[in-house]
Design a protein around this motif. Structure first.
Motif, PDB file in Angstrom:
ATOM      1  N   ASP A 130     141.541  44.206  -6.530  1.00  0.00           N
ATOM      2  CA  ASP A 130     142.291  45.009  -5.870  1.00  0.00           C
ATOM      3  C   ASP A 130     142.806  44.321  -4.734  1.00  0.00           C
ATOM      4  O   ASP A 130     144.087  44.368  -4.336  1.00  0.00           O
ATOM      5  N   TRP A 147     144.838  41.434  -5.584  1.00  0.00           N
ATOM      6  CA  TRP A 147     146.307  41.824  -5.985  1.00  0.00           C
ATOM      7  C   TRP A 147     147.282  42.022  -4.823  1.00  0.00           C
ATOM      8  O   TRP A 147     148.136  41.422  -4.972  1.00  0.00           O
ATOM      9  N   ASN A 207     136.926  46.237  -7.161  1.00  0.00           N
ATOM     10  CA  ASN A 207     137.465  46.305  -5.746  1.00  0.00           C
ATOM     11  C   ASN A 207     138.011  45.124  -5.119  1.00  0.00           C
ATOM     12  O   ASN A 207     139.232  45.141  -4.520  1.00  0.00           O
TER      13      ASN A 207
END
Length: 70
Positions: A44, A47, A41
């Motif tokens: 993410d 990113w 998580n």
């Protein structure tokens, strides 16, 4: 401004997940599937912030944990 709101939300998510990661590592140890979930998580979020190298490092660690424990 929608972009400012999104940026703030991403920063808040990062702070929350970083704290969750520390807590899970303390509770379960560094190689637990719950830690891998939080790493994924947090990756993410990185990113989304274009922090690709950091995201990939966390994903690789999460993958290693999952491979070894599941």
């Amino acid at each position: 401004n929608d972009e400012a709101l999104l940026a703030r939300s991403v920063r808040e998510a990062e702070a929350f997940l970083a704290e969750a990661l520390r807590a899970r590592e303390r509770l379960f140890g560094p190689d637990h599937p719950a830690v891998a979930e939080t790493l994924r998580n947090l990756a993410d979020v990185y990113w989304e912030e274009s922090r690709y190298d950091e995201a990939n490092t966390l994903r690789e660690r999460a993958d290693r944990i999952n491979k070894e424990t599941l």
